[in-house]
Design an enzyme around this catalytic site. Structure first.
Site, PDB file in Angstrom:
ATOM      1  N   ARG A 179       0.865  -1.328   0.109  1.00  0.00           N
ATOM      2  CA  ARG A 179       0.157   0.001  -0.074  1.00  0.00           C
ATOM      3  C   ARG A 179       0.782   1.342  -0.055  1.00  0.00           C
ATOM      4  O   ARG A 179       0.669   2.075  -0.633  1.00  0.00           O
ATOM      5  CB  ARG A 179      -0.888  -0.158   1.167  1.00  0.00           C
ATOM      6  CG  ARG A 179      -2.071  -0.838   0.999  1.00  0.00           C
ATOM      7  CD  ARG A 179      -2.907  -1.138   2.325  1.00  0.00           C
ATOM      8  NE  ARG A 179      -3.634  -0.003   2.678  1.00  0.00           N
ATOM      9  CZ  ARG A 179      -4.419   0.399   3.888  1.00  0.00           C
ATOM     10  NH1 ARG A 179      -4.146  -0.531   4.639  1.00  0.00           N
ATOM     11  NH2 ARG A 179      -5.080   1.464   3.911  1.00  0.00           N
ATOM     12  N   CYS A 236      -1.313   5.914   8.985  1.00  0.00           N
ATOM     13  CA  CYS A 236      -1.669   4.422   8.513  1.00  0.00           C
ATOM     14  C   CYS A 236      -2.789   4.749   7.595  1.00  0.00           C
ATOM     15  O   CYS A 236      -2.727   5.664   6.699  1.00  0.00           O
ATOM     16  CB  CYS A 236      -2.184   3.685   9.808  1.00  0.00           C
ATOM     17  SG  CYS A 236      -3.318   4.295  10.624  1.00  0.00           S
TER      18      CYS A 236
END
Length: 277
Positions: A179, A236
């Protein structure tokens, strides 16, 4: 009783389960990348209180998920769970250590320090054959907890935008490397791929082992390159696993950290912010 270690063992919790000031918080949420249900045949630690991150302790009017409540709202909701100024709080979740550090950080942000995380969470508790029960709906006597907001524990987009040009600040991203580098899709369709410029990848799993936190020595080694920074910002997807990194930093002895509350969901949703792949 004061908690001197932010990480407690299942044996410690079991030994103190009858302490009248103890509040055990079930902080479980499903992973955003996990489409299966974890709530079938739900069990909890005996006497636990459910801390509903998604529906009670996040700002439902906010644009992005898991946005922290105002200090006034947090105080009110925590009091409704029976939290007092002299409470002893232990946070755990059903996945080992996943969402419990988010609640630990919530309380630290609000100036409550007598709070810890259960190492290994419910799986470790069950593995040791310790008492569990089916959740009950309870009414709690309203607590007297008062917030003492610690603004240095949280950052916002404007702060992170300034930080990317400051080599005395580290920005660490808890998402997977895929990611981070844009080789895996984001779980939210309207969020771009990539990462914040000048940020570094530190997947939250790298500071854990089999559902527990790594040792203090291992954590000190991982965070050692950032110990002389004036600030470490953790990001995050939406603030949950960034809190695991914040918790790991605390266990390593670092105090100069903050969680980017909007995290990549906010950054990657904007058309006006720089992105790297």
């Amino acid at each position: 009783m004061k908690i001197h270690n932010p990480l407690v063992s299942v044996d410690w919790l079991n030994d103190n389960l009858d302490n009248k000031n103890l509040i055990v918080l079930d902080c479980t949420i499903p992973k955003v990348t996990d489409k299966s249900s974890i709530y079938n045949d739900k069990k909890q630690i005996k006497g636990a209180v459910f801390f509903d991150i998604k529906n009670t302790f996040s700002d439902k009017k906010a644009q992005f998920p898991n946005t922290i409540l105002s200090s006034e709202e947090f105080q009110e909701k925590a009091q409704e769970l029976g939290v007092n100024n002299d409470s002893i709080i232990v946070c755990y979740d059903d996945l080992g250590i996943y969402s419990s550090p988010r609640v630990w950080w919530n309380f630290k942000l609000m100036g409550f320090t007598n709070v810890s995380v259960l190492n290994g969470g419910l799986p470790e508790w069950i593995k040791n054959n310790l008492p569990i029960e089916t959740p009950k709906k309870n009414q709690y006597k309203k607590g007297n907890f008062k917030v003492n907001y610690q603004s240095q524990k949280i950052t916002f987009t404007k702060d992170v935008l300034r930080a990317i040009k400051d080599d005395k600040i580290s920005i660490l991203d808890a998402r997977s490397k895929g990611r981070f580098y844009g080789t895996e899709p984001e779980p939210r369709n309207d969020v771009k791929s990539g990462h914040i410029p000048n940020s570094l990848s530190l997947p939250f799993g790298d500071i854990q082992e089999k559902g527990k936190m790594k040792s203090k020595d291992e954590l000190e080694k991982i965070f050692s390159k950032h110990k002389d920074k004036k600030q470490i910002i953790f990001s995050c997807g939406s603030g949950i696993t960034a809190s695991i990194l914040a918790f790991g930093a605390e266990l390593s002895g670092l105090k100069n950290y903050a969680v980017y509350d909007g995290s990549w969901t906010e950054w990657g949703s904007s058309n006006n912010l720089p992105i790297e792949l």
